[in-house]
Structures are given as structure tokens and as C-alpha cells.
Design an enzyme around this catalytic site. Structure first.
Site: not given
Ligand SMILES: Cc1cc2nc3c(=O)[nH]c(=O)nc-3n(C[C@H](O)[C@H](O)[C@H](O)COP(=O)(O)OP(=O)(O)OC[C@H]3O[C@@H](n4cnc5c(N)ncnc54)[C@H](O)[C@@H]3O)c2cc1C
Ligand code: FES
Ligand code: FES
Length: 1279
Positions: A37, A98, A134, A252, A771-772, A1211
Site C-alpha cells: 500500500c 510476476q 514480494c 505515526g 496463489a502457489f 515447482e
Molecule cells: C510493520 C511494523 C514494523 C515495526 N518494526 C519495528 C522494529 O523492527 N523495531 C522496533 O523497535 N519497532 C518496530 N515497530 C514499532 C514502531 O517502532 C513503533 O510502532 C513506532 O515507533 C511508534 O511510533 P508512532 O509515532 O507511530 O506511535 P503512535 O502509534 O502514533 O503512538 C504510540 C503511542 O505513543 C504515544 N505518543 C506518541 N507520541 C507521543 C508524544 N509526543 N508524547 C507522548 N506520547 C506520545 C501515543 O499516545 C501512543 O500511546 C514496527 C511497527 C510496525 C507497524
Molecule cells: S497493506 Fe499496508 S503494509 Fe501491507
Molecule cells: S510479483 Fe511480487 S508478489 Fe507477485
């Protein structure tokens, strides 16, 4: 876009797809984990006058947060109607698409990077794609497309001899015989559109003016359920927080978003302070750096990277440690969305930064009015002149974009005293509910000398303090305990090494052998070559056969114009259907209360087994499969009822209100061992016997018995199960648009459910997003219930599974248990083999018996076992029913055989490769089912692979490396392949095609095959082009439909192009024959007629009573050589080099590599699947592509029965992924030998970091506490 009714609960992805009908942006997981996305977000800052472009996951962006921002989707950067963008062109022409479902996301990630860095390095590009998954390509062609944007090719600049690896000479692959030239290039770079940054879209001026002119004031958005406040000053923020103390502060949304989506958390009020300037402050002070909590992690990374360039390394150790983890934390999209404050405050147990911030003496400044908010973070500089060291460690299932299993930050401060610890801080993530500090242990170590005794005490103290219960969430408890002290040891070595360099007199020297413990395994350097055969000089230049032609939908994939099932616009009055599934693995349904669900707004109906009554099941194989549970459930995830509502959101909300009361039943059978214990099998047992096994055991030198367990695999097709069923309102006709590999089956199951003849139900498939094997029979049940609902209400019904539902319900590859007894001579010849295959079939039969059969028929792989008995059972368990998966039993059966060979080799004291060679088929031979084979190509592949990989030299180099390094080991393995192609039965080997020639000379072709990424439509058009002697541009293919080609077989088994291609060829030839008299009279005339139908099939079958037959049409051969390096302290591994001489494609190979190494399904002891998304289940990502990847495709086969001597490829490659498994096995064995462990080594698949680490036994694995079996309920059970 001006949106008047903004619902704060709406995310950008559904808004783009459903509201704006921009369907190029795809749904793959909904949780930020797959990158399908990806869009570009651009924000203008009127104070700095700067525009920031960054990639983001539309599935996690609330639309309320987008006020005043520009969102660029794949449709915005180019289209076939106007002009395609160079990124779109190159990814398509470099064969980087693909099935194409991941492609728009890939395109947007590359595009955004190029907006910020028009001349990126390859590292930047692969980094930008770290968050994009992918499942088809194996990434190599995508990396090739990326390279075309780099100044330098990024290939092998670092290669020792300085010669480019693309140079034919160095990759050493010899030219094919017969004088044809080979080519490493699949595209003509010189034809590409140039990348011209001046031509890019500009930031919308109206948004700029708005940002500059509009007064900054608090914005409020609201719906019936939720309020969204976006303050612009800190004061206001505090006031909102005071007024709504429970409201999250969203930056975020990468932490709150997944909780809302997957855990059902609901927040009636949201505070979004992303426009508050102070939150983005960056202050450089004399003692460090102050960072605003609102800065994104990507911004923090850039800021730190800048600072470390300017200041001496010793002062910026904490920054380096943070940068190390920021490089692998999530993907680029998440790093650009997630904020520093959000990261810290969300206190994830596996936060990568918090352990470093905790040990680095960082200060978090908080503002408060009643309830606090974080504002700044101060990260101090280190004061190295007083000897201070900071380091960070992490180990995850996959090297990048995977939450850490354990991570750690460590700091020691010596002050002026010689090596005496003054301060020590150690923090861990992944071992508790939040970051854990080993405070007491550190306290006790103050004043101690930095030496081995200190280390020993430290390990014991830390293990005691950071204790982890045997039932801890996430499992892998002993591995985690080992990592805790392995990291400590790494830190000890790291600090000791620097101390030694600074003061060689006072500090003990580190053995050279230990130094590699500190080196990084991971290299971003990617080098690949692909060698294939050019067509001969006699071939007509316009004849497309044999040319590497771009996927005909390639450009449409890249522009987002390719339509998948859920991209179809809504039909008038369309309903959405969602399933309610069982939460128990084996239980009686006591009651189902639908009242609350039915009273929810928008809900139209809830369909149960009672409604379906006598059409609640369908029998394709020998056992009827129930659609909706009646009185009992047999697995978690079994369909119980289906909620029908006006919209997806309403259906999902109502589904949560269905109340089901269960009573658990005995026995609960989850594992194969439990099934054996309860004698729980599907009938019948299958057996293959050749020679006289019992007699042969009497004459052999040695006999060994062993077993290997192999885990299952999730298909993880990028497009989840999707369908749209449309009642036509006339004559009971029903149109089913569905993502399936088997339209005929869908037609049959729907017709049977609706009690209609098949001619009333038409099934249409434009294309399938992967599909696989998972979209053959599984899809049928969903389609049957959806069609029933559509018929009942006379309205169109759409059903699209979420990723988590899909993973929970649909099952995957069968886990296997293989038991073997081998009788062999001391020279390695295996004379007798008695094998037992057990598969975990789950709760229903599906294709499990066929999988067992195929496993038996293919278990011999490349070997002649003169006396063989192999029996197979499909175990009935309380798991979701497992099904077909690429390779269909062969990847499991082959691994069992190869493991047995490894063990025989170990017993004989020979190399596995020698034992493989000794037992290999010799030219003309006979399989155990008495089918003749000619293994000439097998031997040729093996020899070529051996020569090209310089196997002996490489082996010697690996041994030298292993002798010189104690904590890192290399391993090498070469595995042969004989893959029988064919579906094992005559009935399955049929195909049909329909070719229309219109009066204007254009041709429309349809056939029974499904386009699911393998490019079958492209190939069929090539066939028409050759046969009718017309350019490809004259030929069109609209998709597959039961309306045009009836009774087509399932698309699978690598035979789709072969079978349908022959049918297309026949149809064309029939047409030509009929037209010949007319054409000959007027050779320059136009096409005048149309013709149809041809069918052609393989002649193949097996008699199971006799265990004989001709089940396969032909065999493809190959060999793969893999070299890996492992980190014995963490279990990490890296594929250094991979060489395939084969008829297979790398996408399958990478899928196989995932199967045998990192893809791990986890079930709770109650049978609940834990791994339900890309965050928990790791398929290979771009970081997993081998550092060097060389593929040599063999010349066309001499098989006259196949289409233009083609070979079925899809396969076979999966199995060759096991060369990585055995290379790791080799490396682990080397480590064990050095540690004095000489006995046989049995390793199960997947060979995860956990298994690698725990097999490399050492003093640390001995030090950890072990749980007595039965002393605790583990988080997961090995299935
Ligand atoms: C697909 C995916 C992969 C990830 N991989 C990793 C990884 O490899 N390693 C890792 O460490 N983390 C990983 N994360 C977690 C990611 O680091 C945290 O989700 C992210 O840092 C949170 O930040 P945000 O701004 O999105 O928080 P939000 O979701 O916006 O907020 C999170 C919390 O923080 C609070 N908050 C936010 N900002 C403030 C502020 N300024 N003051 C007070 N409270 C606040 C909010 O109230 C809420 O409770 C992953 C997350 C996802 C979705
Ligand atoms: S659909 Fe958003 S990251 Fe997978
Ligand atoms: S081409 Fe990447 S998931 Fe199928």
C-alpha cells in the site's frame, strides 16, 4: 480532494480504493508489514520553505492526519494513457513483476527515493525496498531494475580482482554447446526512458498557499463514534490531554493503528499533535543532541548520520548504536511514519531504540498538565577520554524489517582507573513486557576488572535477574536466554578489543580466532547473473518464442492499472460478507447467539449451517468437506457462520458480536506424534516398493535409523482470497469473479450449492495476485457460501479475506515427519531404504492424500535406491486443513531423503556430495514406479554446478575459514534435483483453448490456464504469434472464464503453459489448416474466419495397487550449490553465494529458502495460530537475497511432447532452497566438531536462528537454565 465528511476512523488505503476508486494501491496486510500500500506523502513546511517527501503505508495513515498534504499514488506518477514513469517502465522491462500485486508498492518506494535522491546508491535503493515484500520474483529482477538508476552498477566493485562479475569470464559459466550465444542481460538498458527529475510532479501550489496563508488553528474532525483533535501549540496539546487523559497522542499511528486494527482497541478521542513545531526541534548542544519527540525515526536516522560524520567516533558511540538499529528497524515506510516519541512511549517489549536510550543516559523531557506528554529527548555525547563504550545488539527471525527476538543496549564506563568498571548499564528488549534493565547485576559488577571472571559472573547475574519463564510470550525461551548472555559476551569482546588496542600492556589480547565474533554478517552487496540460451540464427526475428519477453501485463502492474478481483468497482446494492470462525480446536457448539449481530446497523443477514442445510458440503475427493460448522468444530479458524452487511466495516463490527458457546471435546490432536498415538489418519495408506528391502538389509555394511521434522509453510500470496458473486437476475445466472487457480471447481461447487446446472454459473478470472497452490480448493468453500448469500438475497456479494483471517483459515504446506532406516555400504552406496512419511493434514482431507502420493513418487529425487520401501500417511489433526503448495510434497519428501544421505555420509566419513554422486541415477535407468528415465542431464547439471562453483576450491576455502574463526562458520552444500513434471493422472493432464480470428485480423485467445504471475498469458500469446506468424501486438487475451473454455483443470504443477500451450498451438494449427486454401489463393489477404477448440493432454498415470505406472511426462534436472556463513553466537545466517544450474526460476528458489530457514508457523497448545501476518511470519525480504546469485538455465529439452521443448519450471526450484539448509547444517557441524561434539547431528526444518544457535552448543548454551519438560505450559507447540 476536499472531503466534507471525514471519519477519523478511516485510513487512507480504503479511502483511496473505495472512495476515490484509485485501486493501484493494494491491500496486502493492513498492518504496515508488506508495503503493498506504499504511497508518497509530501508535506510543505511554510517556515523552512521545504517540502518533505516520504514513503508511507496507506493502511496505517488516518485520513485526518493528511490535511494539507499531497498524497501521490502509483496512478499519479504515470499511466499507459499518458506516459509511464521510468520506474514503472524499468521494473516491468527488467522482469521485476510476476503476479504484479506487490509492484505498485515497489514502484512507489523506488519513486519516492528518487524524488529525494535522483542518483541513489544501490544500498539506498535496497534500503528503500526493505519494507516491500514480494512472494514471486525472488527480488533479483527488482534489484536489477534498481541498478539501472544507480550511477555505478553496484555490482561487484568490491570484488577482490576488480573485474566485474557481470563479465562472462569471471562468473565462469561456460557457453552452451551448439554454438548458441548466452546472455546475462534480459533487457536493453539503452532503450529506457531517462529519469528526468525536472519532469516530476510539483507540490500542489494551492496547498503551499494554504499552508502559508491559512491561520494555524486547532482542527477538529468528528464522527458519531470518534473525535479527532489536531492542536497547533504545546499548550493546547496539554489542555486536550488534560481533558481527555485516556486519548492517545497519535503521531505515526504505527503502534496505535495495529492495536485498533488487530486487537479491537477503540479510542473515542484521538489527539494528533503532528503540526506542533516544537515537537520537531533539533538542538545541537555542547554535550549532545536534543530531539523533538515528533521527529520521525527516518529523520532521527538522518540527523544522527550527519552528526557522526562531524564528530569523532568515540564521542558518538550512542549515536552509532542507535544508527545500527535504525538501519534494520522496520521498513523505510514505517521509519518515515513512526515518531521518536511514539516509539519511546509505546514501550514495545521489543523496541530497538529504548534499550540503547536507557543505557545511553538519555533524558526524556516531559511536559505535564495532569497527564504528561513527551516533548524532547536529549541524547548525550559520550565522554570517551574517560573510556566509555556503548553497543547495541539484536537478533530477529529475518535480518531486516523484523521485530527483534532479543535486542540489547550496553554501556560501560571505566573512568581513569585501568579497566575497572565505574558504571555499567545493560538493557534488553524482547524478554519482558517492556525494556528490561539488568540494574542489580550491573550494580554488583561495579569495581570489577574487565576480564573473563567478570564476564562469567556477569552472565550468571544477568541470567538470574532477567529471568524468563518457560511460558513467556513469543516462545523461544532457551534461545532468548542464550542470546542474553551471547550479546553480553559480544560486548565483552568488543570492549576488550578496543582496550587492548589502546593499552596492549594492561589488557589481555584476544585470540585471533575470536575476532570474527564482532564482524557483521550482513552485506548489502548484490551481484547476480542469469545465463540463458539465445535462439539460433535460423529463427525468424519476429518469432517471439525463446525470447525473454516482458510480462504482457508488466506495465499495467507497474502503473496500478492491472485489475485484481477486489479492484472491481462495486456493483449496485453490493453486500460484503465476512466469516465468523471457531476459536476452539475441538469442541461442541452449544449455542450460537446472532441477535446482537443482526441488530447492528447495515447488517442484512447471518448465514449459518442451518440455512445451507443439505447443500452445506461438497465432495471433490473421497470425503465431503463441510462449509459451515454444524454442531462441532474441528480446528480454530473453522468457518462457523457468515455475516452479510452493507459494508465491510459493518460486517466486521457485527461479526465480533456473534456469541458462540463451546464445550471442549477430547482428544485434542495437534501434532503428527499425537495423531500417530491416536491412530488418527485419513485413508488409505500409500506405499511404494521396489526391489527387496528386507533382504538387502541383511547384506549391507551398516544400518542407520533417523528422523526429521519439517514445519509447514504459509502461501502468503500477496492478494488474499477474494471474490465477487453477482446474480444476473435472469434465468438464475450467476457470475463469479474470483481469485482462483481452478475456475471449473468454483463453478462446480457454486452450482452444487445453488442446485443449478453448471451452465448457469460462470466463473471469471482476470488475474490472480499469487496463489502457489492456496487458491485451488480452499477458495471453493468461500465461493460456495458467498454465492449462497448472493442467491439468497438476490444481491451481489463481495468477500475479501483480511491477511490474518486468510492465514488462520486456509492452511498451507503440510508439516512432515520423515522416518528412515537406511542400509548402506562403507563406500556410501545405499542399498536398502525403508521410509515413512507422515503429513499433518489438518482437520479435512483436501488434497492431502495427493500430496502424500506425490511425495512418495518424488522422494527418490536424483537417486537410485535399488531396494526401497516408502509408506505415507496423512494425519487427521485439529488444525486448519492443509492443502496444495508449490512443489506438492516434493520439498518435504526431498528434504527427508537428503537428510538421510547426509547422515549416511557422516557415518561413512565421506562428504555428502560424494555420497550423493555415488547414489545418483546413471543415464538410462528406472524409477521406483518403473518409469524409464534418462539421467544424462542430471549428471551434466551436477558436474557443471560442481565445476562452475569451483566446489573443491571453495570447500578448501570454507575449511580454512572455519579453522581460523571460532564464532563464525561457513558451510557449503550442493544438492541435485530430478523433478518429475506432470500431474500424475491422465485426467489432470488435459487442456483446451479457444482462438478467434476477427475480420480485421486481430486475434483473441482464451485458454484454461490462470495468470497468477507465471506469465502464462504472455506465453500463450507468444505461441499464437509463432503459429499464426503474426506480431504479438495482434493478439489479445482477456482472462480465463468457464464461459469460453469449459472443464479446464487446475492451474498448477508447472504444467499450465505446457498443457494450454499445446492446446493453443493445436487450435492455431487447426485454424491455419482450414484457412490454408483461402490463404494460398490470396496470400496477402486478411483473416476471415474463427475457429475453436482443441485439446491435448499428457499421457500419464499410476497404478497404486502395483506401485507402477507412467505418472510423469518428463523430468527436469538441476543442481544448486549454496555457501552460507553463520554467527554461532546469535544463530544468524547469510547466504553468501548461490549457484543454480537448472531449469528453474529464482522466485521458487527464494520461496524454498524461506521454507527451509525462516518461515515458521507457531501454534499455541490450544491450536491457535499465532503467526497471522507479516509481522510474525517472515517470508524472505530483499535483505535475504543471496549476496551473489548465479543462475544458468539449461538449453531447451529434447522432449518432443512438450511445447517447443519447454520445461515446467515453477515447482522444482522450491526444493533447491534446501541447499541453503544443508549449507547451514554443514556450518553448524563445523562449529560442533570444533567444540568436541562429533556425534550425528539431526536438524529440523525450518533452520531458524533459534535452531542454529542452539545447535552451536557452547559454554553459554550450557549456562542457561533449562525447564524440565512438563514444568510449564509453553507458548507454542512444534507442529
Ligand atoms: C510493520 C511494523 C514494523 C515495526 N518494526 C519495528 C522494529 O523492527 N523495531 C522496533 O523497535 N519497532 C518496530 N515497530 C514499532 C514502531 O517502532 C513503533 O510502532 C513506532 O515507533 C511508534 O511510533 P508512532 O509515532 O507511530 O506511535 P503512535 O502509534 O502514533 O503512538 C504510540 C503511542 O505513543 C504515544 N505518543 C506518541 N507520541 C507521543 C508524544 N509526543 N508524547 C507522548 N506520547 C506520545 C501515543 O499516545 C501512543 O500511546 C514496527 C511497527 C510496525 C507497524
Ligand atoms: S497493506 Fe499496508 S503494509 Fe501491507
Ligand atoms: S510479483 Fe511480487 S508478489 Fe507477485
Amino acid at each position: 480532494v476536499i472531503e466534507k465528511n471525514v471519519d477519523p476512523e478511516t485510513m487512507l488505503l480504503p479511502y483511496l480504493r473505495k472512495k476515490l476508486r484509485l485501486t493501484g494501491t493494494k491491500y496486502g496486510c493492513g498492518g504496515g508489514g508488506c508495503g503493498a500500500c506504499t504511497v508518497m506523502i509530501s508535506r510543505y513546511n511554510p517556515i523552512t520553505n521545504r517540502i518533505r517527501h516520504h514513503p508511507a503505508n496507506a493502511c496505517l495513515i488516518p485520513i485526518c492526519s493528511l490535511y494539507g498534504t499531497a498524497v501521490t499514488t502509483v496512478e499519479g506518477i504515470g499511466s499507459t494513457h499518458t506516459r509511464i514513469h521510468p520506474v514503472q517502465e524499468r521494473i516491468a522491462k527488467c522482469h521485476g513483476t510476476q503476479c504484479g500485486f506487490c509492484t505498485p508498492g515497489m514502484v512507489m518506494s523506488i519513486y519516492t527515493l528518487l524524488r529525494n535522491h535522483p542518483e541513489p546508491t544501490l544500498d539506498q535503493l535496497t534500503d528503500a525496498l526493505g519494507g516491500n515484500l514480494c512472494r514471486c520474483t525472488g527480488y533479483r529482477p527488482i534489484i536489477d531494475a534498481c541498478k539501472t538508476f544507480c550511477e555505478t552498477s553496484g555490482c561487484c566493485q568490491s570484488k577482490e580482482n576488480g573485474v566485474c562479475c557481470l563479465d562472462q569470464g569471471i562468473n565462469g559459466l561456460p557457453e552452451f554447446e551448439e554454438g548458441s550465444k548466452t546472455s546475462p542481460k534480459l533487457f536493453a538498458e539503452e532503450e529506457f526512458l531517462p529519469l528526468d527529475p525536472t519532469q516530476e510532479l510539483i507540490f500542489p501550489p494551492e496547498l503551499m498557499i494554504m499552508a502559508e496563508k491559512q491561520p494555524q488553528r486547532t482542527r477538529v474532525f468528528g464522527s458519531e463514534r470518534m473525535m479527532w483533535f489536531s492542536p497547533v501549540t504545546l499548550k493546547e496539546l496539554l489542555e486536550f490531554k488534560f481533558k481527555y487523559p485516556q486519548a492517545p497522542v497519535i503521531m505515526g499511528n504505527t503502534s496505535v493503528g495495529p492495536q485498533v486494527k488487530f486487537k479491537g482497541v477503540f479510542h473515542p478521542v484521538i489527539i494528533s499533535p503532528d503540526r506542533i513545531e516544537e515537537l520537531s526541534v533539533v538542538n545541537h548542544t555542547h554535550n549532545g543532541l536534543t530531539l523533538g519527540a515528533g521527529l520521525s525515526l527516518a529523520q532521527v536516522k538522518d540527523i544522527l548520520a550527519d552528526v557522526v560524520q562531524k564528530l569523532p567516533e568515540e564521542k558518538t558511540q550512542t549515536y552509532h548504536a542507535l544508527l545500527k538499529h535504525l538501519g534494520t528497524l522496520a521498513g523505510s515506510q514505517i521509519r518515515n511514519m513512526a515518531s521518536l516519541g511514539g516509539h519511546i512511549i509505546s514501550r514495545h517489549p521489543d523496541s530497538d531504540l529504548n534499550p540503547i536510550l536507557a543505557v545511553g543516559n538519555c533524558t526524556l523531557n516531559l511536559l505535564s498538565k495532569g497527564k504528561w506528554c513527551s516533548v524532547f529527548l536529549h541524547v548525550p555525547l559520550n565522554c570517551f577520554f574517560q573510556l566509555e563504550f556503548v553497543s547495541a545488539f539484536r537478533q530477529a527471525q529475518r535480518q531486516e524489517n523484523a521485530l527483534a527476538i532479543v535486542n540489547s543496549g550496553m554501556r560501560v564506563f571505566f573512568g581513569e582507573g585501568h579497566g575497572i568498571i565505574r558504571e555499567l548499564s545493560i538493557s534488553y528488549g524482547g524478554v519482558g513486557p517492556a525494556t528490561i534493565c539488568a540494574k542489580n547485576s550491573c550494580q554488583k559488577l561495579i569495581g570489577r576488572h574487565w576480564n573473563e571472571e567478570m564476564l562469567d559472573t556477569a552472565c550468571r547475574l544477568v541470567l538470574e535477574e532477567v529471568s524468563l519463564s518457560g511460558s513467556a510470550p513469543g516462545g523461544k525461551v532457551e534461545f532468548k536466554r542464550t542470546l542474553i548472555i551471547s550479546f553480553l559476551f559480544k560486548f565483552y569482546l568488543e570492549v576488550s578489543q578496543i582496550l587492548k588496542k589502546m593499552d596492549p600492556v594492561h589488557y589481555p589480547s584476544l585470540a585471533d580466532k575470536y575476532e570474527s565474533a564482532l564482524e557483521d554478517l550482513h552485506s548489502k552487496h548484490h551481484c547476480s547473473t542469469l545465463k540463458y540460451q539465445h535462439m539460433g540464427p535460423k529463427q525468424h526475428p519476429e518469432d517471439p518464442i525463446g525470447h525473454p519477453i516482458m510480462h504482457l501485463s508488466g506495465v499495467k502492474h507497474a502503473t496500478g492499472e492491472a485489475i485484481y478481483c477486489d479492484d472491481m468497482p462495486p456493483v449496485d446494492q453490493e453486500l460484503f460478507l465476512t466469516f465468523v470462525t471457531s476459536s476452539r480446536a475441538h469442541a461442541k457448539i452449544m449455542s450460537i447467539d446472532l441477535s446482537e449481530a443482526l441488530s447492528m446497523p447495515g447488517v442484512v443477514d447471518v448465514i449459518t449451517a442451518e440455512h445451507l442445510s443439505d447443500v452445506n458440503s461438497f465432495c471433490f475427493f473421497t470425503e465431503a468437506e463441510e462449509f459451515l460448522a454444524t454442531d462441532k468444530v474441528f480446528c480454530v479458524g473453522q468457518l462457523v457462520c457468515a455475516v452479510l452487511a452493507d459494508s465491510e466495516v459493518q460486517a466486521k463490527r457485527a461479526a465480533k458480536q456473534v456469541k458462540i458457546v463451546y464445550q471442549d471435546l477430547e482428544p485434542l490432536i495437534l501434532t503428527i506424534e499425537e495423531a500417530i498415538q491416536h491412530n488418527s489418519f485419513f485413508e488409505p495408506e500409500r506405499k511404494l516398493e521396489y526391489g527387496n528391502v528386507d533382504e538387502a538389509f541383511k547384506v549391507v555394511d551398516q544400518i542407520l535409523e533417523g528422523e526429521i521434522h519439517m514445519g509447514g509453510q504459509e502461501h502468503f500470496y500477496m492478494e488474499t482470497q477474494s471474490m465477487l458473486v453477482v446474480p444476473k437476475g435472469e434465468d438464475q445466472e450467476m457470475d463469479v469473479y474470483v481469485s482462483t487457480q481452478f475456475p471449473k471447481y468454483i463453478q462446480d461447487i457454486v452450482a452444487s450449492t445453488l442446485k443449478l446446472p453448471a451452465n448457469k454459473v460462470m466463473c471469471h478470472v482476470k488475474r490472480v495476485g499469487g496463489a502457489f497452490g492456496g487458491k485451488a480448493f480452499k477458495t471453493g468453500v468461500f465461493a460456495a457460501v458467498t454465492a449462497f448469500a448472493a442467491n439468497k438475497h438476490g444481491r451481489a456479494v463481495r468477500c475479501v479475506l483480511e491477511r490474518g483471517e486468510d492465514m488462520l483459515i486456509t492452511g498451507g504446506r503440510h508439516p512432515y515427519l520423515g522416518k528412515y532406516k537406511a542400509g548402506f555400504m562403507n563406500d556410501g552406496r545405499i542399498l536398502a531404504l525403508d521410509m515413512e512419511h507422515y503429513s499433518n493434514a489438518g482437520n479435512s482431507l483436501d488434497e492431502s492424500l495427493l500430496v502424500i502420493e506425490m511425495g512418495l513418487l518424488k522422494m527418490d529425487n536424483a537417486y537410485k535406491f535399488p531396494n526401497l520401501r516408502c509408506r505415507g500417511w496423512a494425519c487427521r489433526t485439529n488444525l486448519p486443513s492443509n492443502t496444495a503448495f508449490r512443489g506438492f510434497g516434493f520439498p518435504q519428501a526431498g528434504l527427508i531423503t537428503e537428510s538421510c544421505i547426509m547422515e549416511v555420509a557422516a557415518k561413512c566419513g565421506l562428504s555428502p556430495e560424494k555420497v550423493r554422486m555415488i547414489n545418483m541415477y546413471k543415464e538410462i535407468d528406472q524409477t521406483p514406479y518403473k518409469q524409464e528415465i534418462n539421467a544424462k542431464n542430471l549428471i551434466q547439471c551436477w558436474r557443471e554446478c560442481m565445476a562452475v562453483s569451483s566446489y573443491s576450491l571453495r570447500k578448501a576455502a570454507v575449511e580454512k575459514f572455519n579453522a581460523e574463526n571460532y564464532w563464525k562458520k561457513k558451510g557449503l552444500a550442493m544438492v541435485p534435483l530430478k523433478y518429475p513434471v506432470g500431474l500424475g493422472s491422465r485426467a489432470a493432464g488435459q487442456a483446451a483453448a479457444l482462438v478467434h480470428i476477427y475480420l480485421d485480423g486481430s486475434v483473441l485467445v482464451t485458454h484454461g490456464g490462470i495468470e497468477m504471475g507465471q506469465g502464462v498469458h504472455t506465453k500463450m500469446i507468444q505461441v499464437v504469434s509463432r503459429e499464426l506468424g503474426m506480431p504479438i501486438s495482434n493478439v489479445h487475451l482477456r482472462g480465463t472464464s468457464t464461459e469460453t473454455v469449459p472443464n479446464a483443470n487446475v492451474s498448477g504443477g508447472s504444467v499450465v503453459a505446457d498443457l494450454n500451450g499445446l492446446a493453443v498451438k493445436d487450435a492455431c494449427q487447426t485454424l491455419l489448416k482450414r484457412l490454408k486454401p483461402i490463404i494460398s489463393k490470396n496470400p496477402k489477404g486478411t483473416w476471415k474466419d474463427w475457429n475453436s477448440v482443441s485439446s491435448r493432454g499428457y499421457e500419464s498415470d499410476i497404478n497404486w495397487e502395483k506401485g507402477e505406472g507412467h505418472p510423469f511426462e518428463y523430468f527436469v534436472y538441476g543442481a544448486a550449490c549454496s555457501e552460507v556463513e553463520i554467527d554461532c553466537l546469535t544463530g544468524d545466517h547469510k547466504v553468501i553465494e548461490m549457484l543454480l544450474t537448472v531449469d528453474c526460476i529464482e522466485g521458487a528458489f527464494i520461496q524454498g529458502m524461506g521454507l527451509y530457514t525462516i518461515e515458521e508457523l507457531n501454534y499455541s497448545p490450544q491450536g491457535v495460530l499465532h503467526t497471522r501476518g507479516p509481522d510474525q511470519y517472515k517470508i524472505p525480504a530483499i535483505c535475504d537475497t543471496p549476496t551473489e546469485f548465479h543462475i544458468s538455465l539449461l538449453p531447451p529439452s529434447e522432449n518432443s511432447n512438450t511445447l517447443y521443448s519447454s520445461k515446467g519450471l515453477g515447482e522444482s526450484g522450491v526444493f533447491l532452497g534446501c541447499s541453503v539448509f544443508f549449507a547451514i547444517h554443514d556450518a553448524v557441524s563445523a562449529a560442533r566438531r570444533e567444540r568436541g561434539l562429533h556425534g550425528p547431528l539431526s536438524l529440523n526444518s525450518p533452520l531458524t536462528p533459534e535452531k542454529i544457535r542452539m545447535a552451536c552448543e557452547d559454554k553459554f548454551t550450557k549456562m542457561i537454565p533449562r525447564d524440565e519438560p512438563g514444568s510449564c505450559v509453553p507458548w507454542n507447540v512444534p507442529i
